[in-house]
Design a protein around this motif. Structure first.
Motif, mmCIF file in Angstrom:
data_model
loop_
_atom_site.group_PDB
_atom_site.id
_atom_site.type_symbol
_atom_site.label_atom_id
_atom_site.label_comp_id
_atom_site.label_asym_id
_atom_site.label_seq_id
_atom_site.Cartn_x
_atom_site.Cartn_y
_atom_site.Cartn_z
ATOM 1 N N VAL A 9 0.843 -1.199 0.000
ATOM 2 C CA VAL A 9 0.000 0.000 0.000
ATOM 3 C C VAL A 9 0.879 1.250 0.000
ATOM 4 O O VAL A 9 1.888 1.308 0.699
ATOM 5 N N TRP A 10 0.456 2.221 -0.790
ATOM 6 C CA TRP A 10 1.047 3.559 -0.767
ATOM 7 C C TRP A 10 -0.097 4.551 -0.595
ATOM 8 O O TRP A 10 -1.103 4.482 -1.297
ATOM 9 N N ILE A 11 0.068 5.459 0.351
ATOM 10 C CA ILE A 11 -0.969 6.457 0.630
ATOM 11 C C ILE A 11 -0.430 7.842 0.304
ATOM 12 O O ILE A 11 0.626 8.243 0.792
ATOM 13 N N TYR A 12 -1.178 8.546 -0.535
ATOM 14 C CA TYR A 12 -0.846 9.917 -0.906
ATOM 15 C C TYR A 12 -1.940 10.817 -0.350
ATOM 16 O O TYR A 12 -3.094 10.711 -0.743
ATOM 17 N N LEU A 86 -3.614 19.760 -10.503
ATOM 18 C CA LEU A 86 -4.658 20.172 -9.557
ATOM 19 C C LEU A 86 -4.182 21.186 -8.523
ATOM 20 O O LEU A 86 -4.953 21.574 -7.643
ATOM 21 N N ASN A 87 -2.916 21.573 -8.615
ATOM 22 C CA ASN A 87 -2.352 22.506 -7.650
ATOM 23 C C ASN A 87 -2.574 22.025 -6.215
ATOM 24 O O ASN A 87 -3.138 22.727 -5.376
ATOM 25 N N ILE A 88 -2.126 20.798 -5.978
ATOM 26 C CA ILE A 88 -2.211 20.190 -4.654
ATOM 27 C C ILE A 88 -0.831 19.702 -4.255
ATOM 28 O O ILE A 88 0.090 19.677 -5.063
ATOM 29 N N SER A 89 -0.703 19.311 -3.000
ATOM 30 C CA SER A 89 0.525 18.697 -2.511
ATOM 31 C C SER A 89 0.192 17.292 -2.020
ATOM 32 O O SER A 89 -0.700 17.125 -1.186
ATOM 33 N N LEU A 90 0.883 16.293 -2.554
ATOM 34 C CA LEU A 90 0.666 14.901 -2.153
ATOM 35 C C LEU A 90 1.877 14.302 -1.439
ATOM 36 O O LEU A 90 1.833 13.162 -1.002
ATOM 37 N N PHE A 91 2.962 15.064 -1.326
ATOM 38 C CA PHE A 91 4.198 14.514 -0.777
ATOM 39 C C PHE A 91 4.675 15.246 0.477
ATOM 40 O O PHE A 91 5.791 15.036 0.920
ATOM 41 N N ASP A 92 3.845 16.088 1.063
ATOM 42 C CA ASP A 92 4.224 16.840 2.259
ATOM 43 C C ASP A 92 4.030 15.960 3.486
ATOM 44 O O ASP A 92 2.918 15.788 3.967
ATOM 45 N N ARG A 93 5.114 15.396 4.004
ATOM 46 C CA ARG A 93 5.034 14.480 5.149
ATOM 47 C C ARG A 93 4.753 15.217 6.460
ATOM 48 O O ARG A 93 4.516 14.581 7.477
ATOM 49 N N PHE A 94 4.795 16.540 6.446
ATOM 50 C CA PHE A 94 4.464 17.308 7.645
ATOM 51 C C PHE A 94 3.012 17.780 7.622
ATOM 52 O O PHE A 94 2.586 18.532 8.481
ATOM 53 N N ASN A 95 2.247 17.342 6.649
ATOM 54 C CA ASN A 95 0.816 17.598 6.579
ATOM 55 C C ASN A 95 0.144 16.443 7.325
ATOM 56 O O ASN A 95 0.172 15.308 6.863
ATOM 57 N N ILE A 96 -0.415 16.732 8.476
ATOM 58 C CA ILE A 96 -0.942 15.699 9.361
ATOM 59 C C ILE A 96 -2.463 15.703 9.304
ATOM 60 O O ILE A 96 -3.096 16.744 9.475
ATOM 61 N N ALA A 97 -3.040 14.522 9.060
ATOM 62 C CA ALA A 97 -4.500 14.400 8.961
ATOM 63 C C ALA A 97 -5.067 13.796 10.242
ATOM 64 O O ALA A 97 -4.466 12.911 10.852
ATOM 65 N N CYS A 107 -3.409 19.663 8.758
ATOM 66 C CA CYS A 107 -2.673 20.897 9.004
ATOM 67 C C CYS A 107 -1.185 20.570 9.040
ATOM 68 O O CYS A 107 -0.795 19.407 9.053
ATOM 69 N N ASP A 108 -0.374 21.621 9.100
ATOM 70 C CA ASP A 108 1.065 21.389 9.170
ATOM 71 C C ASP A 108 1.451 21.042 10.612
ATOM 72 O O ASP A 108 0.643 21.118 11.538
ATOM 73 N N ARG A 109 2.683 20.654 10.769
ATOM 74 C CA ARG A 109 3.163 20.187 12.073
ATOM 75 C C ARG A 109 2.985 21.252 13.168
ATOM 76 O O ARG A 109 2.541 20.948 14.271
ATOM 77 N N GLY A 110 3.333 22.487 12.868
ATOM 78 C CA GLY A 110 3.205 23.553 13.864
ATOM 79 C C GLY A 110 1.770 23.740 14.327
ATOM 80 O O GLY A 110 1.510 23.878 15.525
ATOM 81 N N GLU A 111 0.833 23.740 13.393
ATOM 82 C CA GLU A 111 -0.579 23.881 13.741
ATOM 83 C C GLU A 111 -1.063 22.667 14.535
ATOM 84 O O GLU A 111 -1.844 22.804 15.483
ATOM 85 N N PHE A 112 -0.595 21.468 14.163
ATOM 86 C CA PHE A 112 -0.978 20.254 14.884
ATOM 87 C C PHE A 112 -0.496 20.334 16.334
ATOM 88 O O PHE A 112 -1.247 20.020 17.259
ATOM 89 N N GLU A 113 0.719 20.779 16.533
ATOM 90 C CA GLU A 113 1.241 20.944 17.897
ATOM 91 C C GLU A 113 0.388 21.935 18.687
ATOM 92 O O GLU A 113 0.098 21.722 19.869
#
Length: 161
Positions: A9-12, A86-97, A107-113
Motif C-alpha cells: 500500500v502507498w498512501i498519498y 490540480l495545484n495540490i501537494s501529495l508529498f508533504d510528510r508534515f501535513n498531518i490528517a 494541518c502542518d506540524r506547527g498547527e498540529f502541535e
C-alpha cells in the motif's frame, strides 16, 4: 477486484479535499494508469481508491508480480503530475490528517502541535497513519486513536495533563 491482505500500500494525502470534478479527474487518470501498469513486462494486479476526498491509496498484489523500482517510479510520476494539474501537494510528510467535528482535517506540524496544546487534539483523536505498508495494516491501523499511533511518540509530551 479482490486483493490480498498482504498487498503493498502507498498512501498519498492531499493538503486539501478534492472537489467532485477533481476526484473524477483523478479516478480517470488512475484507471488509465492501472490498466497499463507493469513491472518488467508483467501486468500488476493493482487497485486505487480515493478516501475522504483527500487520500489516494494505491494497492499492489505482489503474489503474481511484484512492483519494482521502475514501476513504483511510474506511480510517483503520476502523483507528481496530479499535483501539477490540480495545484495540490501529495508529498508533504508534515501535513498531518486527523478527524475533528467536521470530518477529516489536516494541518502542518506547527498547527498540529498548537491543536494538541489547546486540547483540541487529544489521546482519543483519530489520526491517519499513512506509514502502513500492507492492506491488512491499512484496514487495522490506518485510522487509529492518537494514543495508539506514531503521533503519540512524536507529540505525546505536548498533551496537557
Amino acid at each position: 477486484m479482490e486483493i490480498s491482505k498482504r498487498s503493498r500500500v502507498w498512501i498519498y494525502q492531499s493538503n486539501r479535499p478534492f472537489s467532485s470534478q477533481e476526484e473524477q479527474h483523478i479516478n480517470e487518470k488512475l484507471g488509465a494508469f492501472l490498466s497499463q501498469w507493469e513491472a518488467h513486462g508483467n501486468k500488476l494486479t493493482a487497485k486505487a481508491t480515493i478516501y475522504y476526498n483527500r487520500f489516494i491509496v494505491l494497492m499492489v498484489d505482489e503474489e503474481l508480480a511484484g512492483a519494482t523500482g521502475c514501476s513504483i517510479d511510474k506511480s510517483v510520476n503520476l502523483m507528481k503530475q496530479l499535483e501539477q494539474e490540480l495545484n495540490i501537494s501529495l508529498f508533504d510528510r508534515f501535513n498531518i490528517a486527523y478527524r475533528d467535528a467536521s470530518g477529516v482535517a489536516s494541518c502542518d506540524r506547527g498547527e498540529f502541535e498548537k491543536l494538541i496544546t489547546e486540547g483540541k487534539v487529544t489521546k482519543g483523536t483519530i489520526v491517519f497513519n499513512n506509514l502502513v505498508q500492507t492492506v491488512d495494516e491499512f484496514e487495522q491501523h490506518w485510522e487509529v486513536p492518537f494514543k495508539l499511533s506514531w503521533h503519540e511518540k512524536l507529540f505525546g509530551s505536548l498533551i496537557p495533563a
